[in-house]
Scaffold this active site. Structure first.
Site, PDB file in Angstrom:
ATOM      1  CB  SER A 183      -0.949  -0.003   1.183  1.00  0.00           C
ATOM      2  OG  SER A 183      -0.213   0.051   2.383  1.00  0.00           O
ATOM      3  CG  HIS A 211      -4.363  -1.566  -0.959  1.00  0.00           C
ATOM      4  ND1 HIS A 211      -4.982  -0.328  -0.959  1.00  0.00           N
ATOM      5  CD2 HIS A 211      -3.933  -1.769   0.304  1.00  0.00           C
ATOM      6  CE1 HIS A 211      -4.910   0.202   0.254  1.00  0.00           C
ATOM      7  NE2 HIS A 211      -4.283  -0.655   1.031  1.00  0.00           N
ATOM      8  CE  LYS A 242      -7.685  -0.971   2.233  1.00  0.00           C
ATOM      9  NZ  LYS A 242      -7.150  -2.069   3.025  1.00  0.00           N
TER      10      LYS A 242
HETATM   11  C1  LIG Z   1      -7.065  -2.465   4.442  1.00  0.00           C
HETATM   12  C2  LIG Z   1      -6.359  -3.750   4.524  1.00  0.00           C
HETATM   13  C3  LIG Z   1      -6.789  -4.772   5.389  1.00  0.00           C
HETATM   14  C4  LIG Z   1      -7.916  -4.559   6.355  1.00  0.00           C
HETATM   15  O1  LIG Z   1      -9.164  -4.552   5.731  1.00  0.00           O
HETATM   16  P1  LIG Z   1     -10.461  -4.229   6.603  1.00  0.00           P
HETATM   17  O2  LIG Z   1     -11.557  -4.946   5.909  1.00  0.00           O
HETATM   18  O3  LIG Z   1     -10.610  -2.738   6.597  1.00  0.00           O
HETATM   19  O4  LIG Z   1     -10.221  -4.753   7.971  1.00  0.00           O
HETATM   20  C5  LIG Z   1      -6.136  -5.985   5.348  1.00  0.00           C
HETATM   21  N1  LIG Z   1      -5.087  -6.192   4.524  1.00  0.00           N
HETATM   22  C6  LIG Z   1      -4.622  -5.230   3.707  1.00  0.00           C
HETATM   23  C7  LIG Z   1      -3.463  -5.512   2.816  1.00  0.00           C
HETATM   24  C8  LIG Z   1      -5.239  -3.978   3.695  1.00  0.00           C
HETATM   25  O5  LIG Z   1      -4.751  -3.024   2.901  1.00  0.00           O
END
Ligand SMILES: *Cc1c(COP(=O)(O)O)cnc(C)c1O
Length: 396
Positions: A183, A211, A242
């Site tokens: 990220s 992502h 996301k």
């Molecule tokens: C955002 C993210 C998470 C967490 O996701 P949520 O559903 O908001 O708990 C897990 N792994 C990665 C790589 C992320 O970027």
């Protein structure tokens, strides 16, 4: 009693502030989107959401959420295995498996829970987890909750990974785990090489598509589409928070026996509430949309290419990206903060990141593109960056 810890916390908090690491929360008074209103009344262009497909405020998802409320009620008041499973949950799990080309899916309240609950039910102290050094905090926590031996390899470093896989031959089973897109850099894990090494050294392969799902690959099916390795990954985790609408919810999808075992033993699944029907119904509609049209993925890819090209032409130092994340490199921590503050005055909302979130001397502004952005938004952002870049001496 509270007096002592209160004092301690006040000191710690002051320390966080002095280090410039205190996280202030900006208050938004509109729905999430390409253009948002903040509590000071200003309207700004948003380039720091994970709203890659622009679905956070999509009319079809809002409609589906309302329909879910009307047909299936507000909450489940139960975990899945007691009385928290509706027909909708099963449909969504099937749709996720179809999207990723996997055998079965298990839903969680968040991807944080999916990652937190995946290792412990599958592995014991006789086994090994081989994890990329830049993996997400939730993977790191999941690894901590499991007794398996831990091996960590440098980010996307295949020679180091191979060394660790060789060492891990001492254990019974091995899981190799990596974020699909990292990220802070927007780079994609070299899945073709990783898959080869996993095969060679007899390791299960797990990827976190948080992502990348919806973003990477021509139709947004994630890194397995990009590398043409659909169906070859044992475990995929992801989020509904996301690209996929930005509501809440996570999932693990993959081999049927693995998913079945998680339903029996995964603690965040067994001991945490079922996701509410409105969210689930919107999720179902979202995956239906994904199979009907590629419009949003196409727009996101165009936006990303366009912004990258214009920013390069403007003279900025960009990291090459394979996702919708574009790091604008500034290298200096204070500069990254000043730059972001000035951009906000120009109506562009971005975040500057610096050590310890990124390596020392690697401060940057991270731009996240969205299908919610129109061309004029992108042009305005490039103009804003260029103006501030000149003011701060980043551009000549
Ligand atoms: C955002 C993210 C998470 C967490 O996701 P949520 O559903 O908001 O708990 C897990 N792994 C990665 C790589 C992320 O970027």
């Amino acid at each position: 009693m509270y007096g002592k810890i209160k004092e301690h916390l006040q000191k710690e908090l002051a320390g966080i502030r002095e280090a410039g690491l205190y996280k202030e929360e900006r208050i938004i008074t509109s729905p999430q989107g390409g253009e948002i209103t903040v509590s000071t009344g200003e309207s700004v262009l948003n380039f720091c959401a994970n709203n890659y497909l622009g679905l956070s405020n999509h009319p079809k998802l809002i409609e589906a959420a309302k329909e879910g409320l009307d047909s299936h009620g507000f909450g489940m008041s139960s975990v899945r295995f007691i009385c928290g499973t509706q027909d909708l949950h099963k449909i969504l799990e099937r749709k996720i498996a179809e999207f990723f080309g996997t055998e079965d899916t298990i839903l969680y309240a968040a991807c944080f829970d999916a990652n937190g609950g995946v290792f412990e039910p599958l592995l014991t102290a006789d086994d090994a987890i081989i994890s990329d050094a830049l993996n997400h905090a939730s993977i790191i926590d999941g690894v901590r909750l499991c007794k398996a031996q831990r091996y960590r390899y440098a980010n996307a470093d295949m020679a180091d990974l191979e060394d660790k896989l060789i060492e891990a031959q001492a254990q019974r089973f091995r899981i190799l785990v990596t974020d699909a897109v990292f990220s802070m850099d927007g780079n994609v894990a070299p899945m073709d090489k990783i898959l080869k090494l996993a095969d060679k050294y007899d390791a299960l392969l797990m990827i976190d598509e948080a992502h990348s799902a919806g973003v990477v690959g021509k139709t947004g099916r994630g890194v397995t589409e990009l590398f043409d390795i659909r169906g070859k990954i044992d475990i995929i985790t992801g989020t509904l928070g996301k690209s996929f609408g930005g509501g809440i919810g996570g999932f693990t999808t993959g081999k049927v026996e693995i998913i079945d075992m998680l339903r029996q033993r995964s603690r965040p699944y067994l001991f945490s509430n079922s996701i509410p029907p409105a969210i689930v119904n919107a999720g179902i509609r979202m995956f239906d949309m994904m199979s009907e049209t590629n419009e949003l993925q196409d727009k996101l890819h165009c936006n990303t290419e366009y912004f990258f090209k214009k920013m390069k032409e403007a003279g900025f130092d960009l990291k090459p990206t394979q996702s919708a994340i574009i790091p604008i490199m500034l290298y200096d921590a204070k500069l990254s903060q000043d730059f972001a503050a000035k951009l906000l005055d120009e109506g562009i909302y971005v975040i500057g990141f610096y050590y310890p979130v990124v390596p020392k001397g690697q401060a940057r502004i991270r731009v996240q593109l969205s299908a919610a952005h129109e061309k004029e938004h992108l042009d305005k952002a490039v103009a804003g960056f260029t103006k501030v870049g000149k003011e701060l001496g980043v551009l000549k």
